[in-house]
Write an enzyme that holds these catalytic residues in place. Structure first.
Site, mmCIF file in Angstrom:
data_model
loop_
_atom_site.group_PDB
_atom_site.id
_atom_site.type_symbol
_atom_site.label_atom_id
_atom_site.label_comp_id
_atom_site.label_asym_id
_atom_site.label_seq_id
_atom_site.Cartn_x
_atom_site.Cartn_y
_atom_site.Cartn_z
ATOM 1 N N ASP A 169 47.891 -14.515 62.013
ATOM 2 C CA ASP A 169 48.153 -13.851 60.736
ATOM 3 C C ASP A 169 46.942 -14.018 59.820
ATOM 4 O OD1 ASP A 169 50.661 -14.096 58.095
ATOM 5 O OD2 ASP A 169 49.529 -12.378 58.855
ATOM 6 N N GLU A 182 58.017 -20.645 49.936
ATOM 7 C CA GLU A 182 57.316 -20.910 48.693
ATOM 8 C C GLU A 182 56.389 -22.110 48.869
ATOM 9 O OE1 GLU A 182 60.917 -21.402 46.336
ATOM 10 O OE2 GLU A 182 60.333 -19.625 45.183
ATOM 11 N N VAL A 183 55.253 -22.066 48.177
ATOM 12 C CA VAL A 183 54.290 -23.157 48.265
ATOM 13 C C VAL A 183 54.111 -23.756 46.867
ATOM 14 C CG1 VAL A 183 51.978 -23.848 48.972
ATOM 15 C CG2 VAL A 183 53.120 -21.954 50.140
ATOM 16 N N GLY A 237 55.523 -16.385 49.672
ATOM 17 C CA GLY A 237 55.170 -15.506 50.777
ATOM 18 C C GLY A 237 56.329 -15.322 51.703
ATOM 19 N N GLY A 238 56.081 -14.553 52.791
ATOM 20 C CA GLY A 238 57.140 -14.260 53.743
ATOM 21 C C GLY A 238 57.643 -15.485 54.469
ATOM 22 N N LEU A 295 52.394 -22.729 43.572
ATOM 23 C CA LEU A 295 51.120 -22.153 44.019
ATOM 24 C C LEU A 295 51.283 -20.713 44.467
ATOM 25 C CD1 LEU A 295 49.624 -25.142 46.065
ATOM 26 C CD2 LEU A 295 48.928 -24.336 43.793
ATOM 27 N N GLY A 296 52.426 -20.380 45.051
ATOM 28 C CA GLY A 296 52.604 -19.014 45.510
ATOM 29 C C GLY A 296 53.859 -18.845 46.330
ATOM 30 N N LYS A 326 55.090 -26.848 51.200
ATOM 31 C CA LYS A 326 55.647 -25.542 51.571
ATOM 32 C C LYS A 326 57.100 -25.689 51.975
ATOM 33 C CE LYS A 326 53.568 -22.068 53.416
ATOM 34 N NZ LYS A 326 52.895 -21.039 54.238
#
Length: 819
Positions: free
Chosen positions: A131, A22-23, A18-19, A15-16, A38
């Protein structure tokens, strides 16, 4: 990972990234449902304490269940892999949607409403997001919103404390090394978060405002080429309100202004208020008025007025609270905004018309507006049945308005005169001369009682104009400085007023609300108070601390008949500390008041010769009389309202430390020529004391002199010998200018004539004295030789005050009006 099975989760797609890991899309084999899987960064595995903290946070966040928040299902560790399973939010994230351009106003406000609802649910459980950004907001095909990663920024950051007050920004961490990730986060940080200061739910409110602004405009509000540039923009860049689409409702613009206030104490205090505004807007209610229940959060930014309607209902509520019984009609509140490009004046209280239908107020031309080139201050009138305020033409420079009994006229002070003007518009009619006059009241017999000079007793004048006659006299036994804030009682003969004593308001046995009469020079203390009082419908209203109180009061006998009851909280005192209280009321109508501690706040700002802002020092606060050290590295400034203390601000470290700790009112700090010590005024043992203390903070403050009058220190000469101060003795007609000889500790007057002479400062060579005087009828800047006073020259020609020498003595800088 794709194709693998971890525990009972089958990984089906990415899915994506990020910091914070990973998801993946995954299927829960046990429950036969799609989830977001995640995988957390490896840093957690090598730090057991941090991992344990993350687990505690995750368990707490898993309790957060709401339709607008993506839920956390679980936190596990299998085969060395730490992962979270979360609700799978379908659709595209908001950042992807914004890449296609601006979102229509209607859709943007609908998305914002759902974000606000989700945030409110979390904030009610004391959970912050920390965030919030478009990438953490999912919008599905039906327009339903889900907020992602709620609170995980804090959980991942490894904060050293589990308290709610954390100082470290949780989004810029060692693991977040991809520029896109960092920039994407920095652009939505609150200013306090970007500075690494403690943050709370108001930081989320700022981020919410940034997202709404971006949705409406189709462009990022803050976007630098580097992290540092982006964060600098967040902290200081002026917000270009003019780029908002023309179809943006005014109430939405006002909401954005409140969300994007850089001072957290002045920012929108509850996301629930945003939710209410957005819901009301959906139903096309008054674009400028946001109605709230009487249980709405108390703290609001100072340019909003809280209108409590109507006082008859309020009186019933007070009685019911006192004795029990059938509940009265619910008390309601509304909020009104200042006119566009104007701000409410913090010094002039609101004046409610006798019939309670209109509010007259003084507004200042906003310094943030590039379009407003009109007068610095003017009177505006708001008809409470209408959605907009109207300017009263010709009232340039106005202050302290008050109504005639029939509501036809408004009297006010401007240009050294007491004036009146038809409330519907017309020529200005001067009534008499004044010298810095303040506050007045008007009875049905056509008498006006007012304060002609700020350091006098009260005067009386016919409403048609004439020669003022004194009706109260300053008492030396009570240490009277001024009688101000008069207000007629219903009989038109007796009036309330506030007596200012030179002793500290916190300990004075004389300062308070008094009653006087047109037929007698006798006055009587009703209530020791730091606030003026107003009468309305059988109650005396006044401010106690920051709470507006109502106490049953017999206006005929001028006595209290019951105990006080709180009406509203967080009511500021205004920029005038002596008796100031930012509320207004008619005898039977609504109460109008500012709300929020920020009402008296100011901002320390560096400016160039053209007046352009070069930067700010610290945050907004109640600053008084700032003084820059000679080496330019520190600022000493008084902070507080009725009992200020001296604080030192280190400009190199951008850090502030407290210098005085006494409960008395410590003010007007001055640096010694070598910056090793500071002198300041106080009232610790007696009124008008001058103290000296080393900047190092070692040792107690040394008492140098006790003038025994109200004083303001203005200059410490370059050779160290003289400390100049302005003095106001009881019964005097104005300020006089004095000098304290630091060699002998003897103070003597320099200028003590019949006029106000103050703000004295010596040139670097000690040969010239600059000061302010009103001997011409207006306050102007003068220069004369020192110490012999052989000549005098008027420097300003159109008003002037607070003059300062350039370091080489070849130029003077002074204030003029609002410049």
């Amino acid at each position: 990972m794709i194709g693998k099975t971890v525990a009972h989760y089958e990984i089906t797609g990415l899915l994506g990234k990020g910091g914070m890991g990973e998801v993946f899309r995954a299927r829960d084999i046990k429950l036969d449902r799609e989830v977001a899987f995640k995988v957390l960064p490896q840093e957690l595995s090598g730090d057991p304490e941090r991992a344990a903290r993350f687990e505690r946070e995750a368990r707490m966040l898993a309790s957060l269940q709401h339709t607008n928040i993506a839920s956390i299902y679980g936190y596990e560790k299998v085969d060395g892999i730490r992962f979270l399973t979360m609700e799978l939010a379908e659709g595209e994230d908001l950042s992807e949607r914004l890449e296609q351009g601006r979102i229509s106003t209607e859709e943007a406000l609908n998305i914002a409403l759902q974000i606000a609802i989700g945030l409110e649910a979390a904030h009610e459980k004391n959970i912050m997001h920390r965030d919030l950004k478009p990438a953490n907001v999912k919008v599905d095909a039906d327009g339903a919103v889900k907020i992602l990663d709620f609170g995980l920024a804090r959980a991942y950051s490894g904060d050293a404390s589990d308290s709610q007050d954390l100082a470290t920004s949780p989004t810029i961490t060692a693991a977040m090394t991809q520029a896109g990730v960092i920039l994407g986060t920095a652009a939505y940080m609150s200013p306090e978060q970007a500075k690494g200061k403690p943050v709370d739910h108001r930081s989320d409110i700022w981020s919410f405002g940034v997202i709404l602004f971006e949705m409406l405009c189709g462009r990022k509000l803050f976007e630098g080429e580097t992290v540092s540039e982006t964060m600098a923009e967040v902290m200081k860049n002026k917000i270009e309100w003019s780029i908002l689409p023309k179809d943006t409702p005014r109430w939405a613009v006002n909401l954005l202004r409140r969300c994007l206030d850089r001072d957290p104490s002045s920012r929108l205090q509850s996301i629930g208020e945003a939710r209410i505004a957005l819901q009301r807007g959906q139903y096309h209610e008054d674009e400028e008025t946001v109605a709230t229940s009487s249980t709405a959060p108390a703290s609001r930014r100072w340019p909003w007025i809280g209108v409590v309607a109507a006082l008859l209902v309020l009186a019933a509520a007070i009685a019911w609270n006192a004795r029990g019984g059938t509940a009265p009609e619910l008390l309601t509140q509304s909020t009104l905004m200042p006119p566009p490009d104007w701000d409410f004046d913090a010094g002039s209280p609101f004046a409610v018309s006798p019939d309670g239908r209109q509010v007259a107020f003084v507004a200042n031309a906003s310094r943030e507006s590039d379009e407003n080139t009109t007068a610095a201050t003017s009177i505006w009138i708001r008809d409470l049945s209408k959605s907009e305020s109207r300017l009263v033409e010709g009232t340039d420079g106005a202050a302290y308005p008050f109504w005639s009994p029939d509501g036809r006229w408004i009297a006010y002070f401007a240009q050294g005169k007491l004036n009146k003007i038809d409330a519907g518009g017309g020529p200005v009619i001067p009534l008499c001369d004044t010298r810095n006059g303040r506050s007045g009241t008007w009875n049905e017999a056509g008498n006006i009682v007012f304060q002609r000079n700020w350091s006098e007793g009260l005067m009386k004048i016919p409403a048609a104009g004439g020669t003022p006659e004194p009706i109260t006299t300053l008492s030396q036994e009570r240490f009277d400085v001024a009688h101000r804030w008069p207000r007629f009682l219903p009989d038109g003969q007796h009036f309330l007023f506030y007596l200012v004593s030179t002793t500290s308001q916190n300990t004075s046995e004389f300062s308070g609300i008094y009653v006087g009469s047109l037929g007698s020079d006798e006055t009587r203390l009703l209530l020791k108070s730091g606030s003026r009082g107003l009468y309305s419908d059988g109650h005396l209203l006044y401010r106690a601390g920051s709470t507006l109180m109502a106490r049953p009061f017999d206006a005929g006998e001028q006595v209290f008949t019951g105990d006080p009851t709180p009406v509203s909280t967080d009511v500021p005192g205004g920029s005038i500390s002596w008796g100031g209280a930012q509320f207004g009321v008619s005898e039977t109508g609504p109460i109008v008041h500012l709300r929020g501690a920020g009402a008296t706040n100011s901002l320390l700002t560096w400016r160039d010769r053209e007046g352009n802002s070069l930067g700010v020092v610290g945050d907004q606060a109640g600053y008084w009389e700032p003084s820059v050290s000679h080496d330019g590295k520190h600022i000493a400034v008084a902070m507080g309202q009725d009992a200020a203390d001296i604080w030192l601000h280190d400009l190199e470290r951008d850090a502030r430390t407290r210098f005085t700790f006494d409960s008395a009112d410590d003010r007007s700090p001055l640096w010694s020529p070598d910056d090793s010590s500071i002198v300041f005024s106080s009232a610790r043992k007696s009124v008008g004391e001058i103290y000296q203390r080393p900047v190092s903070g070692q040792g107690d403050a040394k008492l140098l002199n006790t003038p025994g009058t109200n004083i303001t220190l203005t200059d410490w000469s370059y050779d160290g010998r003289w400390v100049l101060f302005s003095s106001l003795a009881p019964g005097d007609q104005g300020w006089d200018l004095w000098a304290l000889d630091m060699e002998t500790s003897v103070a003597e007057p320099i200028l003590d004539g019949p006029f106000n002479e103050s703000s004295g400062r010596l040139s670097p060579d000690g040969k010239w004295l600059v000061f302010t005087s009103d001997e011409s009828g207006d306050f102007e800047v003068y220069v004369q030789s020192f110490p012999d006073a052989k000549g005098r020259w008027m420097v300003s020609t159109d008003g002037g005050n607070e003059a300062y020498w350039r370091a080489d003595g070849r130029e003077l800088f002074f204030l003029q009006d609002d410049r």
